[in-house]
Design an enzyme around this catalytic site. Sequence first.
Site: not given
Length: 335
Positions: A292, A262, A113
């Site tokens: 996500n 993020h 990520c």
Amino acid sequence: MIRSRIIGSGSFLPENKVLNNDLVKFMDTSDEWIFQRSGIRSRYYADKSQATSDLGLIASQRALENAGVKKEEIDLILCATISPDHEFPGTGCFLQAKLGLSGIPAIDVRQQCSSFIYAIAQADAFIRMGMYKKILVTACEIQSKALDFSTAGRDVTVLFGDGAGSVVIEAVDVKDPTKERCILSSHLHADGSFAKELWLQAPGSAYQERMTQAMMNNTEDHPKMNGKLVFVHAVKRMPEAIQEALNFNNLKISDIDLFLFHQANIRINEATAKVLGIPEEKIFNTIERFGNTTSATIPLGIDTAVKEGKLKPGMLVASAAFGSGFTWASSIYRW
Ligand code: COA
């Protein structure tokens, strides 16, 4: 002095929009649980015929068009993904071939990520050292093909989606980097002692046999996560990373126009905002709509914010990410 600046963005989301209630057909979950715990209402899944580089290709083409840059001007491709087309070669090579750019280097960035910030840090360093002038940074992910759609996998599966985001970064001669459009700095971290707290363990060379039926029966070919531990570390590392970038540049929260974090869980971003005292209107979140999308969340967020008029020329932006590894990173750039 030579610095790098982001001159265009593009993104791509597959057509198949999956609502929380669509997941209820496969596993014991609910729209209420998913939204309350994560802030997610929907995500997009790629078509079975699509590869990760196909999503990256469309985002890349859109970023090139948005930047007004011909593909032949690109010197380097940095491709961020944790869901590669194949184990090897890197997805950047597949993307490069699909773009028709044989000959230029293609590097895969595998910091999960945090990959997009790791990638723009590398692009910035290559440009500052004079090695390349125009770099395409593309983050692309198809998580849906790796997820466990049974109830046993629900804690992970409900969070993730597919998508791609891309930016074009070019060398620029600036007099005052604090005032002109450029990347000010990036800050990268990792702690591999937590590697197994969020991982996709098989196939792998760590085993006597890299893939067996037993591993598949144990669902080791699906991602596993210690959600509570990830959460605890994320809410510590995200504010730390932002503070580090602010301190490095002698900036305060009030100097930043937009925070593009993020998108792992809305509660992580809310906790980060609370610790740092960031007003809600300065944060741009996409998690409710896109879930996500791992490495793609920040460039997807950048492109969406541009299109929705939230990210305008001259704005000072701070980004931070936390993810598997554990890895975490931050960057400040003027748009
Ligand atoms: N639907 C319904 N119930 C679920 C569920 C789902 N999708 N997933 C888990 N549950 C259940 C659990 O089994 C548990 O049940 P139990 O109390 O009977 O044992 C209960 O819900 C609570 O689970 P818990 O894990 O304590 O929930 P949580 O509040 O910690 O939230 C996460 C779970 C995953 C949303 C949260 O831990 C998180 O967001 N962690 C960070 C994840 C992250 O950032 N990952 C990506 C990093 S890049």
